[in-house]
Each structure stands twice: as structure tokens, then as C-alpha cells.
Design a protein around this motif. Structure first.
Motif, PDB file in Angstrom:
ATOM      1  N   HIS A  75     -15.842  14.696 -10.800  1.00 35.92           N
ATOM      2  CA  HIS A  75     -16.378  16.346 -10.771  1.00 35.92           C
ATOM      3  C   HIS A  75     -15.444  17.064 -10.164  1.00 35.92           C
ATOM      4  O   HIS A  75     -14.546  16.556  -9.448  1.00 35.92           O
ATOM      5  N   GLY A  76     -15.158  18.451 -10.408  1.00 40.29           N
ATOM      6  CA  GLY A  76     -14.331  19.420  -9.888  1.00 40.29           C
ATOM      7  C   GLY A  76     -14.790  19.596  -8.468  1.00 40.29           C
ATOM      8  O   GLY A  76     -15.738  19.078  -7.678  1.00 40.29           O
ATOM      9  N   GLY A  77     -14.523  20.990  -8.024  1.00 42.62           N
ATOM     10  CA  GLY A  77     -14.785  21.211  -6.420  1.00 42.62           C
ATOM     11  C   GLY A  77     -14.375  20.572  -5.453  1.00 42.62           C
ATOM     12  O   GLY A  77     -15.198  20.164  -4.375  1.00 42.62           O
ATOM     13  N   VAL A  78     -12.887  19.947  -5.685  1.00 41.61           N
ATOM     14  CA  VAL A  78     -12.310  18.886  -4.474  1.00 41.61           C
ATOM     15  C   VAL A  78     -11.186  19.485  -4.033  1.00 41.61           C
ATOM     16  O   VAL A  78     -10.270  20.051  -4.810  1.00 41.61           O
ATOM     17  N   GLY A  79     -10.911  19.398  -2.732  1.00 39.42           N
ATOM     18  CA  GLY A  79      -9.688  19.875  -2.198  1.00 39.42           C
ATOM     19  C   GLY A  79      -9.137  18.710  -1.077  1.00 39.42           C
ATOM     20  O   GLY A  79      -9.978  18.075  -0.655  1.00 39.42           O
ATOM     21  N   TYR A  80      -7.920  18.482  -0.836  1.00 36.85           N
ATOM     22  CA  TYR A  80      -7.413  17.644   0.192  1.00 36.85           C
ATOM     23  C   TYR A  80      -6.211  18.350   0.917  1.00 36.85           C
ATOM     24  O   TYR A  80      -5.264  18.813   0.287  1.00 36.85           O
ATOM     25  N   GLN A  81      -6.482  18.836   2.015  1.00 40.76           N
ATOM     26  CA  GLN A  81      -5.425  19.488   2.762  1.00 40.76           C
ATOM     27  C   GLN A  81      -5.037  18.876   3.922  1.00 40.76           C
ATOM     28  O   GLN A  81      -5.755  18.480   4.616  1.00 40.76           O
TER      29      GLN A  81
END
Length: 220
Positions: A99-105
Motif C-alpha cells: 500500500h501507499g501512504g508510507v514515509g521513512y525520514q
């Protein structure tokens, strides 16, 4: 946006709350442990969650595991992970559900408030916001059986920037190419990765997830 913040350090958590509210958004929960994070995510179902990887009680990966558990219950629940380091396993797990809606900062690479809130917004809208260092860590050498093997170096460069959440216009500026050229590259990339016709945002996300998931498998 309605936002959940999960961070165990009080000063950082309070700073994130103030930042989010300064941009006109609402913090529906601000918590500091793994169990509290999962409870907050499932009870409030926010537009996006900002979650530290390491939370009490053991300060290992409770934040990530809470986010993954919540996404299993609410597929596509937008989550932006914050971390001190690039952990390939964490990034791979986050991408694994497709699924989308992912971030890793990475915490020490967030340079300003606008940059960070732009990443939060992209994740909330179902896109990706991955630090370039995370993208680089995920990508191994392509093998013939992999979808990545069909991409040219230029196409890989375009898709890597797409993974960071850049628009075609921004990618064109970064690579010193025309926006029309980038549009042609993206069309070719979608075809090579077998991403069927759909709205552009969904195709971009699915192409990015295919790309990064395949790259991550090289180091298993």
C-alpha cells in the motif's frame, strides 16, 4: 489533517505537536509508547501518523511494529516513520504490504519545517516520502529475474526520485531534463514494471513499491 504523533522524548514530541499545529493541523493524540501508539492509531484512525521507530518499553522497534499492526487493521493507513538510522529491515517491512501512504525520514536529515511538513502531506495523500539514504540502502544490484533488470540507469534515476515523492516537474529540474522527457520515462517505467493504467498517483506509488521491494530483496 488529523495527526497522531508517537515519540518518547518529551521535548521532541512537544516540538512536533507545536510544528503540526503551527501549520494548521490537529494533533488527535501524542503518545510515547508502543502500546499507546497502536491504541491511538486504531481509535482515532488519523489522516497520517508520525511515528518514531524505537519506543518504550524496550526501545527496539515498538513504534514500527505498532504502525505495521495498525496498517494490517486499516490497510493504507498513512504512516511516516522517523528514525536516527537507516534500517533496511524496517523500511522493507513498511513497504511489504504493497500500500501507499508510507514515509521513512531520518531525524538528522530533516533540514527545515517546510520540508518535513511537505513529506507529511505526501504520505497523508497516499504517496511516498523516503529519505534518499533509505532509497539507496534498499537498492541492491539488479538481477536478471528482477523487474529492476529491465530498467535503464536513467529510468532507475527517475524512479528513485519518484520514491522520494518528487513530481515530474521537480524530477526534471533535478536531472536537468524537460518535463516532457520525464513524462515519457515514467510511461516507459510503468510499462516495464507491469503497472496497469490507473490514475497517475496510484501508478506512481505502485511503481515505487515494486521498485523498492525488489531492490530490498537483494540483501536478504
Amino acid at each position: 489533517m488529523r495527526i497522531v504523533i508517537a515519540e518518547d522524548l518529551f521535548l521532541l514530541r512537544d516540538g512536533l505537536v507545536r510544528l503540526v499545529e503551527a501549520y494548521g493541523h490537529s494533533v488527535v493524540a501524542a503518545v510515547g509508547t508502543g502500546p499507546a501508539t497502536l491504541e491511538a492509531l486504531l481509535s482515532t484512525r488519523p489522516d497520517v501518523a508520525i511515528v518514531d521507530v524505537r519506543l518504550p518499553p524496550t526501545l527496539s522497534d515498538e513504534g514500527l511494529q505498532a504502525a505495521l499492526a495498525a496498517r494490517r487493521e486499516v490497510p493504507g493507513l498513512p504512516v511516516l516513520i522517523l528514525s536516527q538510522h537507516v534500517q533496511q529491515l524496517y523500511a522493507r517491512e513498511l513497504l511489504a504490504d504493497g500500500h501507499g501512504g508510507v514515509g521513512y525520514q531520518l531525524k538528522d536529515r530533516v533540514l527545515d519545517a517546510d520540508q518535513f511538513m511537505d513529506a507529511v502531506s505526501r504520505v497523508a495523500e497516499g504517496g511516498t516520502a523516503l529519505d534518499p539514504a533509505v532509497v539507496a540502502k534498499l537498492l541492491g544490484r539488479p538481477r536478471r529475474a528482477d523487474p529492476l533488470a529491465t530498467l535503464t540507469e536513467r529510468e532507475r534515476s527517475v524512479l528513485a526520485l519518484m520514491a522520494e515523492g518528487l513530481s515530474n516537474s521537480a524530477i526534471a529540474g533535478r536531472l536537468f531534463l524537460s518535463e516532457g522527457a520525464i513524462s515519457k520515462y515514467t510511461t516507459t517505467i510503468f510499462a516495464k514494471l507491469g503497472v496497469a493504467a490507473d490514475d497517475d498517483t496510484n501508478r506512481r506509488v505502485r511503481a515505487v513499491l515494486t521498485y523498492l521491494s525488489a531492490g530490498a530483496q537483494h540483501d536478504q
